[in-house]
Enzyme design. Structure first.
Site, PDB file in Angstrom:
ATOM      1  N   ASP A  34       0.827  -1.211   0.000  1.00  0.00           N
ATOM      2  CA  ASP A  34       0.000   0.000   0.000  1.00  0.00           C
ATOM      3  C   ASP A  34       0.859   1.258   0.000  1.00  0.00           C
ATOM      4  OD1 ASP A  34      -1.950  -1.810   0.173  1.00  0.00           O
ATOM      5  OD2 ASP A  34      -2.776  -1.145   2.104  1.00  0.00           O
ATOM      6  N   ALA A  35       1.969   1.219   0.757  1.00  0.00           N
ATOM      7  CA  ALA A  35       2.806   2.418   0.893  1.00  0.00           C
ATOM      8  C   ALA A  35       3.348   2.854  -0.462  1.00  0.00           C
ATOM      9  CB  ALA A  35       3.957   2.142   1.865  1.00  0.00           C
ATOM     10  N   TYR A  37       1.926   2.295  -3.371  1.00  0.00           N
ATOM     11  CA  TYR A  37       0.806   2.877  -4.106  1.00  0.00           C
ATOM     12  C   TYR A  37       0.613   4.326  -3.672  1.00  0.00           C
ATOM     13  CZ  TYR A  37      -3.876   3.489  -6.015  1.00  0.00           C
ATOM     14  OH  TYR A  37      -4.957   3.948  -6.710  1.00  0.00           O
ATOM     15  N   ASP A  38       0.580   4.553  -2.352  1.00  0.00           N
ATOM     16  CA  ASP A  38       0.352   5.897  -1.819  1.00  0.00           C
ATOM     17  C   ASP A  38       1.419   6.876  -2.297  1.00  0.00           C
ATOM     18  OD1 ASP A  38      -1.826   4.915  -0.549  1.00  0.00           O
ATOM     19  OD2 ASP A  38      -0.869   4.741   1.435  1.00  0.00           O
ATOM     20  N   SER A  83     -36.782  -2.738 -14.754  1.00  0.00           N
ATOM     21  CA  SER A  83     -36.712  -3.566 -13.558  1.00  0.00           C
ATOM     22  C   SER A  83     -37.029  -4.999 -13.981  1.00  0.00           C
ATOM     23  CB  SER A  83     -37.711  -3.073 -12.528  1.00  0.00           C
ATOM     24  OG  SER A  83     -38.966  -2.908 -13.120  1.00  0.00           O
ATOM     25  N   LEU A  84     -36.765  -5.920 -13.089  1.00  0.00           N
ATOM     26  CA  LEU A  84     -36.990  -7.323 -13.426  1.00  0.00           C
ATOM     27  C   LEU A  84     -38.326  -7.790 -12.887  1.00  0.00           C
ATOM     28  CD1 LEU A  84     -33.560  -9.037 -12.765  1.00  0.00           C
ATOM     29  CD2 LEU A  84     -34.531  -8.240 -14.907  1.00  0.00           C
ATOM     30  N   GLU A 124     -27.065 -15.316 -11.976  1.00  0.00           N
ATOM     31  CA  GLU A 124     -26.213 -14.447 -11.163  1.00  0.00           C
ATOM     32  C   GLU A 124     -26.943 -14.111  -9.877  1.00  0.00           C
ATOM     33  OE1 GLU A 124     -25.839 -11.611 -14.233  1.00  0.00           O
ATOM     34  OE2 GLU A 124     -27.395 -10.279 -13.465  1.00  0.00           O
ATOM     35  N   LYS A 126     -28.628 -11.724  -7.134  1.00  0.00           N
ATOM     36  CA  LYS A 126     -29.314 -10.431  -7.246  1.00  0.00           C
ATOM     37  C   LYS A 126     -28.768  -9.544  -6.132  1.00  0.00           C
ATOM     38  CE  LYS A 126     -33.903  -8.450  -7.764  1.00  0.00           C
ATOM     39  NZ  LYS A 126     -33.599  -7.240  -6.993  1.00  0.00           N
ATOM     40  N   ASP A 128     -28.035  -6.591  -3.590  1.00  0.00           N
ATOM     41  CA  ASP A 128     -28.894  -5.632  -2.903  1.00  0.00           C
ATOM     42  C   ASP A 128     -28.137  -4.312  -2.801  1.00  0.00           C
ATOM     43  OD1 ASP A 128     -31.073  -4.633  -1.663  1.00  0.00           O
ATOM     44  OD2 ASP A 128     -30.749  -5.636   0.246  1.00  0.00           O
ATOM     45  N   TYR A 236     -23.220  -6.200 -14.571  1.00  0.00           N
ATOM     46  CA  TYR A 236     -24.035  -7.354 -14.932  1.00  0.00           C
ATOM     47  C   TYR A 236     -24.746  -7.243 -16.284  1.00  0.00           C
ATOM     48  CZ  TYR A 236     -27.666  -4.579 -12.534  1.00  0.00           C
ATOM     49  OH  TYR A 236     -28.488  -3.582 -12.116  1.00  0.00           O
ATOM     50  N   LYS A 303     -31.294 -15.332 -16.598  1.00  0.00           N
ATOM     51  CA  LYS A 303     -31.416 -14.657 -17.886  1.00  0.00           C
ATOM     52  C   LYS A 303     -31.275 -15.688 -19.000  1.00  0.00           C
ATOM     53  CE  LYS A 303     -29.392 -10.328 -16.249  1.00  0.00           C
ATOM     54  NZ  LYS A 303     -28.188  -9.480 -16.196  1.00  0.00           N
ATOM     55  N   LYS A 327     -36.526 -14.119  -5.832  1.00  0.00           N
ATOM     56  CA  LYS A 327     -36.114 -13.589  -4.535  1.00  0.00           C
ATOM     57  C   LYS A 327     -36.079 -14.672  -3.469  1.00  0.00           C
ATOM     58  CE  LYS A 327     -37.052  -8.788  -5.009  1.00  0.00           C
ATOM     59  NZ  LYS A 327     -37.315  -7.584  -4.240  1.00  0.00           N
ATOM     60  N   CYS A 436     -68.280   4.574   9.222  1.00  0.00           N
ATOM     61  CA  CYS A 436     -66.969   5.136   8.907  1.00  0.00           C
ATOM     62  C   CYS A 436     -66.349   5.772  10.153  1.00  0.00           C
ATOM     63  CB  CYS A 436     -67.123   6.186   7.798  1.00  0.00           C
ATOM     64  SG  CYS A 436     -65.618   7.122   7.494  1.00  0.00           S
ATOM     65  N   CYS A 439     -66.326   9.798   9.417  1.00  0.00           N
ATOM     66  CA  CYS A 439     -67.523  10.621   9.259  1.00  0.00           C
ATOM     67  C   CYS A 439     -68.786   9.941   9.768  1.00  0.00           C
ATOM     68  CB  CYS A 439     -67.708  11.014   7.796  1.00  0.00           C
ATOM     69  SG  CYS A 439     -68.210   9.634   6.758  1.00  0.00           S
ATOM     70  N   CYS A 454     -66.682   3.536   2.703  1.00  0.00           N
ATOM     71  CA  CYS A 454     -67.486   4.535   3.382  1.00  0.00           C
ATOM     72  C   CYS A 454     -68.424   5.138   2.349  1.00  0.00           C
ATOM     73  CB  CYS A 454     -66.572   5.615   3.952  1.00  0.00           C
ATOM     74  SG  CYS A 454     -67.393   7.174   4.311  1.00  0.00           S
ATOM     75  N   CYS A 460     -67.426  13.082   3.473  1.00  0.00           N
ATOM     76  CA  CYS A 460     -66.498  12.502   4.456  1.00  0.00           C
ATOM     77  C   CYS A 460     -65.177  13.264   4.377  1.00  0.00           C
ATOM     78  CB  CYS A 460     -66.276  11.022   4.160  1.00  0.00           C
ATOM     79  SG  CYS A 460     -65.039  10.240   5.213  1.00  0.00           S
TER      80      CYS A 460
END
Length: 808
Positions: A34-35, A37-38, A83-84, A124, A126, A128, A236, A303, A327, A436, A439, A454, A460
DNA sequence: CTCCCTCGAGTTCT
DNA sequence: CTCGAGGGAG
């Protein structure tokens, strides 16, 4: 160093950092500490700061974020982000048999559509998280957008650049000129926990779940904050490619994306499987592994792998038919029912709601859960004091799954003697109130209906407030700043009785109302600042009300809140009939002659305008409001005013579609029928019972009069129709087309749009009503069916040729 | 008459 | 998002 040297050094640093970053964030296999890279990162940062001309759109230094934005701009997706669908019912974790049966059904449907077997499915998890679209031009990330409503989303490019897993540049000698990648931004479980620990230490609020954390982090206007949150990304899908070959299968797309440097889920989590058995095995294996995965998932996705097959299956409204979400069972929790109360909806629907002891489930604290209707409560036998299992249906709406009967509070049975061990529940079964709760009007439940209403109508308060709320809504009159709370108060204090009153409100009215509302709710006494805020609010509201005075006709119709008339039906009415004046006069049969409007909706419309109170309210409203886009009736209306069509829509007993056509050929028009006597009717060539029913119907004076009015209105409309038929293309008008296979240049949607623009209809399957089948490469069963039925078959060239032959 | 799809309506929480 | 009901095709 010379300028050239500097540029070369910057270039080298960028390449190195990009490679190390990819190793670290995508491959999870760093090759340098990491050093190191930094150190390189800071060198590049310094270099770019001192020589701003060296900055590029793909520099890793962009990953630290930039200046806060005032707001996100809107972006329109050139390919909608759909959407699916979800064809599977909620069930228990261990219900293998039922799950398998549903998968078989799903697979069977696909095989039937494609007339092929077995089907290969790409799978695949799903994720979240949040769906994101990434746009690369000539290999450089130029734009990132959220899904939004699928059509337009928010421009989150700055924030997305801070996500190290997302390549800023595709490492290819010849990148595609255009590439749109879709994927999910999410937060890994371990990063979520670390973030919450940090938030806690700092005294900031923690996030309920990784999804909220990811959403909260991505929607920061200050991308420097986003940069500090560890967000991940998985690609995806590909939405667009130009200047490169588009792989022929979904699995191929995924492999290509991986080569291009995008993180995709590990290969063993996205196998290509065959048939229902393959899907089932995949589902169970992912369910097993769910807890050990580094990220949250809420199910799996299937799919159809072949892109040719995907195209053949096409779309239904806003979901592809070739991809489906499956799901996992939702998380469940136990809690106590403290009370069951009733809500009154806009249409008067009485909905029982369980007030629950707050419980944390599925990432949020739930306190209310709808019980839908009386039958539902009784079926589940939910009572006050019960312990119930709750979950968030579709992981959103809280739902009472069932009662834990063993925990129901009991007491010794009344009248029981010493020997009886009998107990009875402390609370009786639920009963919907007969009046109701708002009312006091009678509650009515029509036979065969699940919902009780109602009967108070607009008298109402609950219904009146909500009618006004509906009227002001965004897709209706779009009056911004008029929320539920203020509407309730305006109605309660008597400033507003009907929608027309909104247009009479003054600044003083609003300020008085607000002051009184604040007092009633014990809000702190006024300060100078609060006064300014209040008057600003009131001014803005008045402006919003004024701005709503020339609505589109369809919006106004939708805003009126006529039962069964929503956005779509309102648009049909506005398109076909054109003016409010005509709509107000139209009889039910005329409404029913329009597409997608049947007897129930037509009657509801006619009833609404026949009601004097509604007419008065509408007249009052029209003092202030005028639809901006009224026009003569549509030219297409002419065909719908065919005598046979109208006869069939009159709901005359025994007069079916076929009989209506027969009758129409034997009379000269509706006028004549309206004048006919029983003995004349007997001469008609129709079965006796039909004639009798018709005669009986005509014996009702009201019916005969309605028929006369309809006939007169028909004549009047026909004479007012635009004479030219320029929109209708003779070869396409009223014809039904079916598309199959892949056309050489036109996409499926483009072909459909062309046909519809010319007046044709595009259907999904071939039948004897189909006039033309447009076949492309790899056409399947539909082409065979067309040949079998002798339906005319076109290719793209002949379709284009037909379109060219306009009115010459 | 029986699917299948679309539309309308109701709903929760942040 | 989900349910129920309405509309239309087969």
């Amino acid at each position: 160093m010379t300028t050239n040297d500097l540029a070369a050094r910057a270039h080298a640093l960028r390449q190195q950092l990009t490679r190390y970053g990819h190793e670290y964030y995508v491959l999870d296999a760093p090759s340098v500490p990491d050093a190191e890279y930094d150190r390189l990162f800071r060198e590049l940062q310094t270099l770019e700061q001192q020589h701003p001309q060296l900055k590029t759109a793909d520099s890793p230094t962009l990953r630290v974020g930039g200046m806060p934005l005032p707001e996100f701009s809107q972006i329109t997706h050139s390919v909608p982000m759909l959407s699916l669908g979800n064809a599977f019912s909620d069930m228990q974790q261990d219900d293998f048999a039922r799950r398998h049966a549903e998968l078989l059904q799903f697979d069977e449907r696909i095989r039937r559509e494609l007339a092929e077997s077995p089907i290969r499915y790409a799978t695949e998890p799903k994720f979240d998280g949040l769906a994101i679209s990434l746009l690369y031009r000539d290999g450089v990330l130029v734009q990132a957008a959220t899904r939004g409503d699928g059509i337009t989303g928010e421009n989150v490019t700055e924030n997305i650049r801070t996500i190290h897993a997302i390549p800023l540049k595709l490492e290819l000698a010849h990148p595609p000129t255009l590439l749109e990648v879709r994927g999910e931004v999410l937060m890994l479980k371990r990063d979520f926990e670390r973030l919450n620990a940090e938030q806690l230490a700092r005294g900031d609020k923690t996030f309920a779940n990784p999804r909220n954390a990811a959403a909260g982090s991505l929607r920061q206007l200050d991308s420097r904050i986003t940069a500090q949150r560890r967000l991940s990304f998985f690609a995806y899908a590909i939405a667009q490619v130009e200047g490169a070959d588009w792989p022929l299968s979904h699995a191929g797309e995924m492999d290509w994306l991986q080569q291009l440097g995008f993180p995709v889920v590990a290969q063993d989590l996205r196998p290509v499987v065959e048939g229902a058995a393959g899907l089932a095995a995949y589902y169970e294996s992912v369910l097993q592994r769910r807890a050990t995965l580094p990220f949250e998932i809420d199910g799996v996705v299937y799919k159809v792998d072949s892109r040719a097959q995907q195209e053949e299956l096409g779309f239904v409204s806003r979901a592809p038919r070739w991809a489906i979400a499956h799901k996992f069972p939702a998380e469940e929790a136990l809690t106590l029912v403290e009370a069951i109360e009733e809500q009154v909806g806009r249409t008067g629907a009485i909905t029982p709601v369980a007030r629950l002891q707050p419980v944390f489930v599925g990432g949020v604290t739930v306190t209310n859960a709808t019980l839908h209707n009386e039958d539902e409560v009784l079926r589940k036998d939910v009572r006050v004091g019960d312990t119930v299992i709750v979950r968030r249906a579709g992981d959103v709406i809280p739902e009472v799954v069932s009662v834990v009967l063993e925990r129901r509070p009991m007491r010794p049975a009344a009248g029981g003697d010493l020997f009886s061990q009998g107990e009875e529940a402390q609370y009786p079964p639920y009963r919907l109130p007969s009046h109701c709760p708002v009312c006091g009007s009678h509650v009515v439940r029509e036979a065969g209906e699940a919902i009780a209403r109602c009967s108070g109508g607009l008298s109402c308060k609950a219904q009146r407030s909500q009618a006004i709320q509906h009227f002001a809504g965004r897709r209706m009159m779009d009056i911004d700043g008029l929320g539920e709370r203020y509407i309730d108060k305006l109605v309660e204090y008597g400033y507003v009785h009907g929608v027309a009153d909104l247009y009479r409100l003054t600044l003083d009215d609003l300020l008085q109302m607000k002051r009184r509302a604040d007092e009633d709710e014990g809000v702190t006494p006024e300060t100078v600042k609060a006064g300014k805020v209040a008057s600003k609010w009131a001014e803005n509201l008045l402006q919003a009300i004024a701005a709503s005075r020339q609505p589109a006709l369809a919006r106004l119709l939708f805003a009126l809140g006529i039962r069964h008339v929503g956005e779509s039906t309102a648009k049909t009415l506005a398109d076909w009939l054109g003016s409010l004046a005509l709509i107000r006069r139209a009889p039910a049969a005329l409404f029913a002659a329009l597409p997608d409007i049947g007897g129930v909706v037509a009657q509801s419309l006619a009833d609404f305008f026949a009601e004097a109170n509604n007419e008065a309210a509408l007249d009052a409203l029209l003092h202030y409001v005028a639809p901006a886009d009224e026009h003569p009736p549509s030219a297409k209306l002419g065909e719908q005013l065919d005598t046979a069509v109208l006869l069939a829509r009159l709901a005359i007993p025994r007069l079916t579609e076929v009989r209506s056509q027969q009758l129409a050929t034997q009379i000269s028009g509706l006028e004549q029928l309206a004048r006919m006597e029983r003995r004349q009717l007997l001469l008609l060539q129709l079965p006796a019972e039909v004639v009798n029913a018709l005669a009986d119907w005509l014996d009702e004076a009201a019916n005969r009069q309605a028929l006369q009015q309809l006939a007169a209105l028909r004549t009047e409309i026909l004479s007012s129709l635009p004479q030219d038929t320029l929109t209708a293309h003779p070869l396409f008008d009223g014809k039904t087309f079916v598309l199959t296979g892949t056309l050489p240049t036109l996409s499926r949607d483009a072909a459909k749009a062309l046909i519809e623009a010319a007046g044709g209809k595009v259907a999904g399957s071939v039948s004897k009503k189909t006039h033309f089948v447009v076949a492309g490469a790899d056409a399947g069963s539909k082409l065979a069916k067309a040949q079998e039925l002798g339906v005319a078959i076109l290719d793209e060239a002949s379709l284009q040729a037909m379109l060219q032959q306009t009115a010459d």
